[in-house]
Structures are given as structure tokens and as C-alpha cells.
Design an enzyme around this catalytic site. Structure first.
Site, PDB file in Angstrom:
ATOM      1  N   GLU A   1       2.587  -8.588  -4.152  1.00 60.12           N
ATOM      2  CA  GLU A   1       1.707  -7.824  -5.040  1.00 60.12           C
ATOM      3  C   GLU A   1       1.331  -6.503  -4.365  1.00 60.12           C
ATOM      4  OE1 GLU A   1       0.905  -8.290  -8.268  1.00 60.12           O
ATOM      5  OE2 GLU A   1       0.233  -6.272  -7.823  1.00 60.12           O
TER       6      GLU A   1
ATOM      7  N   ARG B   1      -3.920  -2.205  -5.902  1.00 61.18           N
ATOM      8  CA  ARG B   1      -5.018  -1.742  -5.048  1.00 61.18           C
ATOM      9  C   ARG B   1      -6.332  -2.198  -5.664  1.00 61.18           C
ATOM     10  NH1 ARG B   1      -4.207   4.286  -6.322  1.00 61.18           N
ATOM     11  NH2 ARG B   1      -3.677   3.201  -8.235  1.00 61.18           N
TER      12      ARG B   1
ATOM     13  N   CYS C   1      -6.127  -5.788   3.481  1.00 60.16           N
ATOM     14  CA  CYS C   1      -4.671  -5.825   3.665  1.00 60.16           C
ATOM     15  C   CYS C   1      -4.154  -5.079   4.891  1.00 60.16           C
ATOM     16  CB  CYS C   1      -3.989  -5.283   2.411  1.00 60.16           C
ATOM     17  SG  CYS C   1      -4.223  -6.364   1.000  1.00 60.16           S
TER      18      CYS C   1
ATOM     19  N   LYS D   1     -13.715   0.702   0.725  1.00 58.90           N
ATOM     20  CA  LYS D   1     -13.389   1.863  -0.096  1.00 58.90           C
ATOM     21  C   LYS D   1     -14.225   1.772  -1.364  1.00 58.90           C
ATOM     22  CE  LYS D   1      -9.362   0.013  -2.512  1.00 58.90           C
ATOM     23  NZ  LYS D   1      -7.987   0.247  -2.881  1.00 58.90           N
TER      24      LYS D   1
HETATM   25  N1  LIG Z   1      -6.818  -7.959  -2.057  1.00 51.67           N
HETATM   26  C1  LIG Z   1      -5.815  -7.106  -2.240  1.00 51.67           C
HETATM   27  O1  LIG Z   1      -6.013  -5.939  -2.554  1.00 51.67           O
HETATM   28  C2  LIG Z   1      -4.375  -7.572  -2.099  1.00 51.67           C
HETATM   29  C3  LIG Z   1      -3.332  -6.750  -2.541  1.00 51.67           C
HETATM   30  C4  LIG Z   1      -2.025  -7.195  -2.414  1.00 51.67           C
HETATM   31  C5  LIG Z   1      -1.763  -8.423  -1.816  1.00 51.67           C
HETATM   32  N2  LIG Z   1      -2.783  -9.192  -1.358  1.00 51.67           N
HETATM   33  C6  LIG Z   1      -2.474 -10.500  -0.770  1.00 51.67           C
HETATM   34  O2  LIG Z   1      -2.780 -11.515  -1.714  1.00 51.67           O
HETATM   35  C7  LIG Z   1      -3.261 -12.681  -1.036  1.00 51.67           C
HETATM   36  C8  LIG Z   1      -4.616 -13.071  -1.591  1.00 51.67           C
HETATM   37  O3  LIG Z   1      -5.528 -12.046  -1.284  1.00 51.67           O
HETATM   38  P1  LIG Z   1      -6.972 -11.963  -1.956  1.00 51.67           P
HETATM   39  O4  LIG Z   1      -7.568 -10.683  -1.525  1.00 51.67           O
HETATM   40  O5  LIG Z   1      -6.848 -12.260  -3.404  1.00 51.67           O
HETATM   41  O6  LIG Z   1      -7.694 -13.202  -1.217  1.00 51.67           O
HETATM   42  P2  LIG Z   1      -9.072 -13.897  -1.562  1.00 51.67           P
HETATM   43  O7  LIG Z   1      -9.593 -14.413  -0.286  1.00 51.67           O
HETATM   44  O8  LIG Z   1      -9.907 -12.998  -2.414  1.00 51.67           O
HETATM   45  O9  LIG Z   1      -8.655 -15.129  -2.501  1.00 51.67           O
HETATM   46  C9  LIG Z   1      -7.964 -16.254  -2.070  1.00 51.67           C
HETATM   47  C10 LIG Z   1      -8.495 -17.452  -2.875  1.00 51.67           C
HETATM   48  O10 LIG Z   1      -7.653 -18.591  -2.665  1.00 51.67           O
HETATM   49  C11 LIG Z   1      -8.457 -19.756  -2.702  1.00 51.67           C
HETATM   50  N3  LIG Z   1      -7.687 -20.867  -2.126  1.00 51.67           N
HETATM   51  C12 LIG Z   1      -7.287 -21.057  -0.854  1.00 51.67           C
HETATM   52  N4  LIG Z   1      -6.545 -22.183  -0.756  1.00 51.67           N
HETATM   53  C13 LIG Z   1      -6.456 -22.712  -2.001  1.00 51.67           C
HETATM   54  C14 LIG Z   1      -5.800 -23.848  -2.553  1.00 51.67           C
HETATM   55  N5  LIG Z   1      -5.058 -24.682  -1.815  1.00 51.67           N
HETATM   56  N6  LIG Z   1      -5.931 -24.077  -3.875  1.00 51.67           N
HETATM   57  C15 LIG Z   1      -6.663 -23.271  -4.650  1.00 51.67           C
HETATM   58  N7  LIG Z   1      -7.279 -22.150  -4.186  1.00 51.67           N
HETATM   59  C16 LIG Z   1      -7.185 -21.874  -2.878  1.00 51.67           C
HETATM   60  C17 LIG Z   1      -9.703 -19.344  -1.959  1.00 51.67           C
HETATM   61  O11 LIG Z   1     -10.793 -20.179  -2.280  1.00 51.67           O
HETATM   62  C18 LIG Z   1      -9.904 -17.905  -2.473  1.00 51.67           C
HETATM   63  O12 LIG Z   1     -10.741 -17.870  -3.609  1.00 51.67           O
HETATM   64  C19 LIG Z   1      -3.247 -12.348   0.433  1.00 51.67           C
HETATM   65  O13 LIG Z   1      -2.050 -12.778   1.005  1.00 51.67           O
HETATM   66  C20 LIG Z   1      -3.301 -10.831   0.450  1.00 51.67           C
HETATM   67  O14 LIG Z   1      -2.718 -10.281   1.599  1.00 51.67           O
HETATM   68  C21 LIG Z   1      -4.087  -8.799  -1.495  1.00 51.67           C
END
Ligand SMILES: NC(=O)c1ccc[n+]([C@@H]2O[C@H](COP(=O)([O-])OP(=O)(O)OC[C@H]3O[C@@H](n4cnc5c(N)ncnc54)[C@H](O)[C@@H]3O)[C@@H](O)[C@H]2O)c1
Length: 433
Positions: free
Chosen positions: A151, A154, A263, A324
Site C-alpha cells: 500500500e 499517505r 513508515c 505531519k
Molecule cells: N500508516 C500508513 O500510512 C501506511 C502506509 C502504507 C503501508 N503501511 C503498512 O501497513 C501496515 C499496517 O499499518 P497501520 O498504520 O495501518 O497499522 P496500525 O497499527 O494502525 O493497525 C494495525 C491493526 O492490526 C490489528 N491487528 C494486529 N494483529 C491482528 C490480528 N491477528 N487480527 C486482527 N487484527 C490484528 C491491530 O490491533 C491494529 O489495529 C504496516 O505494515 C505498515 O507499514 C502503513
């Protein structure tokens, strides 16, 4: 198509809501029962512009629902996304894949009929192979395919980024899985968004290469800013001068206090570890990580210097704490380095951020104010750490009257030095005379 989204955080919730808006039937699942309860009551647990309306509409129209248990949704799904966190592992900086593997175990036990399992989480090269091994162990001979679909959204512009991306990268050589992915992204296909089909490993590495490049670009302009400051040149004009060159591009050339967020810090570190383990080090990115860490730590020194070398007992107003604007995300925010360092030097810090409520747990002894003017009141200096739009058009005469001394340290270059000085401020910014 029926979609199960495992993990309902920034990425899972936005992606799930957007897939529902594309017309698919989506269940967003999270282990965090409090989060799911709030969503079921129509409350959005994160701040992301436009997300409340998008979620409400798709729930109302029956395409989006929430659950704490994955069993039923996974059984019924054509596509199961893994969107759980992949934070830095304590100690070595490698991506912590325990949440991803736990999700894979859970999915493996539940799938029924041909199912495509897709990692949306950012995961190191080879993670798809591990997920495949888990599936093979739990469900030998099962009817599934494992795909990488990183993904690129941003935070703060997530919905638009998801619905109108520059590209979609899909890592799979399985034709049935490719057909499912085409169907999932059909509206984008019709819009002629480039959809790149690659091998799974190529797709996994593409995400890290993208983030590492952007982090390096920010770090480059930050170093140029320091050089400009030392030489009496203006980094903003330099950024424009180089950014207009199509080979360079204008984005990610804003000098500031160093990159933070959920990230870049963890992904650059994970890439450094992956590359070292593969015997093919990425020295540019190793240096990027070091330069950025040092920069975040050096910012407090810059503020202290602007205040004459000592901040003991002085009151500092801080505007912006999130990493940000337009997000409530505090992960690795520069404020988390800057504020404690100012306090350690004896400053009293009062701060305002429109959405950074989590700062109340992460920062100690900060006097949180209800607005920007309250944060400026009686301050010996006002420091802009995050460039929320509302800080761009402050009533500066009012700010000056409220402050004890009219010193503004603008770490985001949102004001013009000549105008600020004409208004009687002692104004310091990044890389500008
Ligand atoms: N935040 C961003 O801007 C962004 C952009 C691109 C990619 N990513 C990637 O996406 C991924 C997720 O990032 P995020 O920012 O959304 O994380 P986040 O911490 O906001 O969300 C992750 C969620 O997963 C849940 N979770 C964990 N294990 C679980 C399971 N077994 N079953 C159900 N739920 C479970 C957690 O409770 C949490 O709510 C990461 O790898 C990150 O690097 C993030």
C-alpha cells in the site's frame, strides 16, 4: 467480491472502506475489541479526512461491516488482506512479522474454497514465501494463492491516494490470483491506473525501495538546508530550482526537522537489515537513517541556540506534535525527540495540536493548550513543529502581543522571513537567511 481485511488500523480501515466503495462486500476485522465497538457505533478511531463519511455510507449501504473474529468472514471471502502492523523489532530494527504470521495461521485454519491471501502490510522480501509455508503446513494441498500488494497511501490524503493511486503493484504469477486482483481493482483498471504485475519478491521490495527513496530525498534536502544556512543561501529557492527539473520532481523537497511517522523510520531500518542479511548493503539508506536520527536530535539544540544558549526556566510554546498535518499519528514524530530535549534543558513546554491527543500519553509534563494562541501566551519562543493549515494564517499581531518575547522558530518554513521580520518577530527557520 467478498473481502476480509485482517487489521483495521490506518491502512486496513481506509483500504476496507475504499474496497467497499468500489462495490465489494468487506468485513474489517481487528483483535482490538474497543476499536471494533467504536466502529460499530459509527465512531472512527483515527483522524483521516473524509473517512467518517466514507465508512458511514458503506455501512449504511450494507457493503462494510466490522468484526473481532475472522472465522466467518474469512470462510466466505474470495480475498483476505493482511493489513496488520509490522513495527521495528526491538533490538535489531528488523520488521517484526509476528502479527503477520499470527494472522496467516488464523487465516489458514479458516479458508474455504479458492482464496487469495494478500499482504498489504509492508513486509520484507520473502515474507510471502513464509506465509505460503504456514498455509502449506496448516492446510496441506489447500486451494489458495499468496499475493503481495503493498500500500502506498499517505495518511492525511489516504482516501484519494487509495482511489486515485499513481500505480498499483501486484506481486503474483498465479493467473487465478491475478484475475481476482484485477476484479478487486476494477474501477482503477477502467481509469487506466497503471497496474503492475510482478513477481511476489519484486513487489515486496518495490515498497521498501519507494519508501527508502522518499526518505533519502527528504534527507538530501535537509542536508542542503544546513549547507544553505551555512552559506547564506535559501533552501526553498534551491528546492524550487531543482524541483522544476522533471528528472528530480518537486515533491519531498521540503526541508524540515527530519522525517518521522509510521513508515519511513521503520521501513528504512528494515531495508538496511534485509540488505545486510542478503550481503548486499544499501549504504545510502544506512546513511539516511543515521543523518535523520541525528537531525531530529539536533533540532532542540537549534531552538536553544535561537534562545541565546539557555532555556532553563523559559517557557516554550509548541505548535503541532503529530508527525505531519492531517493525521493524529504520533509514531516517531520529531516532537517526541524535540520536546523532551527542551525539557531536559530546563524549558517549560506548553503545546497545541489539533488532533495529536496521543501526545498526552507520550510526552510528560507538557501543558496541553486548547488552541494556538493559548500555546503562544507568555511564551519566550514559539516553535512550529508540524505545519497544520490552521498555523499558516495565524493572527500574528495577536500572537506577538501574547508572547513574552517575539521569537518564532519555524521548523517547517511556513512563514516568509521578510514578512515576519517586518512584523517585528525574531524569526528563525530552516535553511533560509
Ligand atoms: N500508516 C500508513 O500510512 C501506511 C502506509 C502504507 C503501508 N503501511 C503498512 O501497513 C501496515 C499496517 O499499518 P497501520 O498504520 O495501518 O497499522 P496500525 O497499527 O494502525 O493497525 C494495525 C491493526 O492490526 C490489528 N491487528 C494486529 N494483529 C491482528 C490480528 N491477528 N487480527 C486482527 N487484527 C490484528 C491491530 O490491533 C491494529 O489495529 C504496516 O505494515 C505498515 O507499514 C502503513
Amino acid at each position: 467480491m467478498r473481502v476480509a481485511m485482517i487489521g483495521t488500523g490506518y491502512v486496513g480501515l481506509v483500504s476496507g472502506a475504499c474496497f467497499a466503495d468500489f462495490g465489494h462486500v468487506v468485513t474489517c476485522i481487528d483483535k482490538d475489541a474497543g476499536k471494533i465497538a467504536r466502529l460499530e457505533q459509527g465512531e472512527i478511531p483515527i483522524f483521516e479526512p473524509g473517512l467518517d463519511d466514507l465508512v458511514a455510507r458503506n455501512v449504511r449501504e450494507g457493503r462494510l461491516k466490522f468484526a473481532t473474529e475472522s472465522a466467518q468472514a474469512v470462510r466466505e471471502a474470495d480475498a483476505v488482506f493482511i493489513a496488520v502492523g509490522t513495527p521495528s523489532r526491538r533490538g535489531d530494527g528488523h520488521a517484526d512479522l509476528s502479527y503477520v504470521y499470527a494472522a496467516a495461521e488464523e487465516i489458514a485454519a479458516q479458508i474455504d474454497g479458492f482464496t487469495v491471501i494478500i499482504t498489504k502490510s509492508t513486509v520484507p522480501v520473502g515474507t510471502g514465501d513464509e506465509i505460503e509455508a504456514i498455509l502449506e503446513r496448516v492446510r496441506p494441498g489447500g486451494n489458495w494463492a499468496v499475493v503481495s500488494n503493498p500500500e502506498f497511501l499517505r495518511e492525511g490524503a489516504a482516501i484519494n491516494d487509495f482511489k486515485r493511486p499513481d500505480r498499483v503493484v501486484v506481486g503474483t504469477e498465479d493467473e487465478r490470483a491475478q484475475a481476482v486482483m484485477r476484479e478487486l481493482y476494477r474501477p482503477l483498471y477502467l481509469n487506466e491506473t497503471p497496474i503492475l504485475f510482478t513477481s511476489r519478491r519484486t513487489s515486496e521490495l518495490t515498497k521498501y525501495a519507494a519508501n527508502a527513496f522518499l526518505a533519502m530525498k527528504i534527507t538530501f534536502i535537509n542536508e542542503v538546508a544546513d549547507l544553505a544556512e551555512a552559506m547564506g543561501a535559501d533552501v526553498q529557492q534551491i528546492a524550487r530550482g531543482i524541483g522544476l527539473d522533471g528528472r528530480i520532481g518537486a515533491k519531498f523537497l521540503h526541508a524540515g526537522p527530519g522525517y518521522g511517522g509510521s513508515c519511513f523510520p521503520k521501513d528504512t531500518l528494515a531495508l538496511v537489515r534485509t540488505a545486510a542479511m542478503a550481503g548486499s548493503p544499501v549504504r545510502l539508506i544506512e546513511t539516511t537513517v543515521q543523518v535523520n536520527d541525528a537531525r531530529k536530535k539536533a533540532m532542540a539544540g537549534k531552538i536553544i541556540k535561537a534562545m541565546g544558549g539557555s532555556v532553563a526556566g523559559r517557557r516554550i510554546g509548541v505548535l503541532g506534535l503529530t508527525f505531519k498535518p492531517n493525521t493524529d499519528d504520533m509514531r516517531d514524530a520529531p516532537s517526541l525527540d524535540i520536546v523532551p530535549a527542551l525539557q531536559a534543558a530546563g524549558a517549560v513546554v506548553q503545546a497545541y495540536d489539533p488532533e495529536g491527543y496521543e501526545a498526552r500519553q507520550l510526552l510528560r509534563d507538557v501543558d496541553f493548550k486548547p488552541g494556538p494562541y493559548e500555546a503562544a501566551e507568555d511564551a519566550d519562543a514559539l516553535v512550529i513543529i508540524t505545519e497544520w493549515d490552521q498555523f499558516r494564517a495565524l493572527d500574528l499581531d495577536r500572537v506577538k502581543l501574547l508572547m513574552r518575547a517575539p521569537l518564532v522558530v519555524d521548523l517547517r518554513n511556513i512563514y516568509r522571513p521578510d514578512e515576519m521580520r517586518a512584523r517585528g518577530f525574531d524569526y528563525r527557520s530552516i535553511g533560509r537567511p
